[in-house]
Design a protein around this motif. Structure first.
Motif, PDB file in Angstrom:
ATOM      1  N   GLN A   7      -8.104 -10.840  10.267  1.00  0.00           N
ATOM      2  CA  GLN A   7      -7.936 -12.242   9.913  1.00  0.00           C
ATOM      3  C   GLN A   7      -6.860 -13.120  10.732  1.00  0.00           C
ATOM      4  O   GLN A   7      -7.293 -14.212  10.870  1.00  0.00           O
ATOM      5  CB  GLN A   7      -7.325 -12.040   8.289  1.00  0.00           C
ATOM      6  N   LEU A  48      -8.597 -14.068  14.018  1.00  0.00           N
ATOM      7  CA  LEU A  48      -9.792 -15.055  13.792  1.00  0.00           C
ATOM      8  C   LEU A  48      -9.213 -16.115  13.370  1.00  0.00           C
ATOM      9  O   LEU A  48      -9.487 -17.337  13.744  1.00  0.00           O
ATOM     10  CB  LEU A  48     -10.841 -14.467  12.670  1.00  0.00           C
ATOM     11  N   ALA A  85      -9.685 -19.944  15.485  1.00  0.00           N
ATOM     12  CA  ALA A  85     -10.119 -20.856  14.741  1.00  0.00           C
ATOM     13  C   ALA A  85      -9.352 -22.283  15.125  1.00  0.00           C
ATOM     14  O   ALA A  85      -9.474 -23.252  15.080  1.00  0.00           O
ATOM     15  CB  ALA A  85     -10.129 -20.674  13.122  1.00  0.00           C
ATOM     16  N   LYS A 128     -17.300 -22.592  15.837  1.00  0.00           N
ATOM     17  CA  LYS A 128     -16.640 -23.066  14.863  1.00  0.00           C
ATOM     18  C   LYS A 128     -17.416 -23.783  13.626  1.00  0.00           C
ATOM     19  O   LYS A 128     -17.100 -24.496  12.730  1.00  0.00           O
ATOM     20  CB  LYS A 128     -15.457 -24.212  14.941  1.00  0.00           C
ATOM     21  N   GLN A 157     -16.881 -18.835  12.386  1.00  0.00           N
ATOM     22  CA  GLN A 157     -16.621 -19.499  10.971  1.00  0.00           C
ATOM     23  C   GLN A 157     -18.019 -19.740  10.626  1.00  0.00           C
ATOM     24  O   GLN A 157     -18.813 -19.626  11.041  1.00  0.00           O
ATOM     25  CB  GLN A 157     -15.624 -20.770  11.200  1.00  0.00           C
ATOM     26  N   GLU A 167     -19.769 -11.610  15.123  1.00  0.00           N
ATOM     27  CA  GLU A 167     -18.904 -12.387  14.162  1.00  0.00           C
ATOM     28  C   GLU A 167     -17.809 -11.350  13.498  1.00  0.00           C
ATOM     29  O   GLU A 167     -17.907 -10.141  13.656  1.00  0.00           O
ATOM     30  CB  GLU A 167     -19.613 -12.726  13.082  1.00  0.00           C
TER      31      GLU A 167
END
Length: 193
Positions: free
Chosen positions: A69, A72, A76, A125, A155, A175
């Motif tokens: 997390q 990622l 992002a 994104k 995302q 992903e």
């Protein structure tokens, strides 16, 4: 290896399941077979025990969900150029020759040991990933006679139609954990945070 073979399923399962199955096979052999044959029959459980060892090694090396997390989340926040640089460094760390493409259909051309692939990552994104970018990537792969292609979706959600299209045309969807694992391979640069 077939994706639904016993070994593939055990490899995706927690390591202790393979070890339990191997132990169960050894116990059943010991209980049902004559004592002079049982040890030889129980040797048949060794491949399953080996799969458990490989699964344990993979699971030990896998990043934690908190780390996934965090990676990622950092990705992002990156602008496209920084994200593309991180991807390029990660693939180079895996031994790929990476060439950036300027077209809208694909962003990278990867080559390693004579194998080539195209990667589309610019829409990482997007809130929803539909079929259109996958069709564009497939068309680019056909036009350049490249056998493999990968679509990166960090995302949002990949629609069911897009997943079906990817399966049907052999497009790998990268992903979540797979993307985080790749990004973790990127060596840090002097300007990286």
């Amino acid at each position: 290896m077939a994706p639904n073979s016993l070994f593939a399923i055990l490899l995706r399962s927690p390591w202790w399941i393979s070890w339990s199955v191997a132990g169960l096979i050894a116990l059943v052999c010991g209980a049902l077979l004559p004592s002079h044959i049982a040890p030889y029959a129980a040797v048949g459980a060794l491949p399953i025990f080996g799969v458990g060892c490989l699964a344990a090694w993979r699971q030990w090396r896998a990043p934690s969900s908190a780390r996934v997390q965090a990676v990622l989340g950092q990705a992002a926040e990156m602008p496209w150029r920084s994200f593309a640089d991180a991807l390029e460094r990660a693939w180079q760390a895996e031994g790929y020759a990476v060439r950036r493409l300027t077209g809208l259909q694909a962003d990278f051309h990867l080559e390693k040991a004579g194998q080539t692939a195209l990667v589309s990552a610019r829409r990482w994104k997007a809130a929803t990933h539909g079929i259109e970018p996958l069709r564009d990537l497939q068309a680019a792969a056909r036009a350049q006679d490249v056998p493999a292609s990968t679509y990166i979706a960090m995302q949002g959600t990949v629609s069911d139609n897009a997943r079906g299209y990817a399966r049907e045309h052999g497009i790998t969807l990268m992903e979540g954990e797979a993307l985080a694992a790749l990004l973790l391979k990127a060596p840090r640069t002097a300007t990286a945070r």
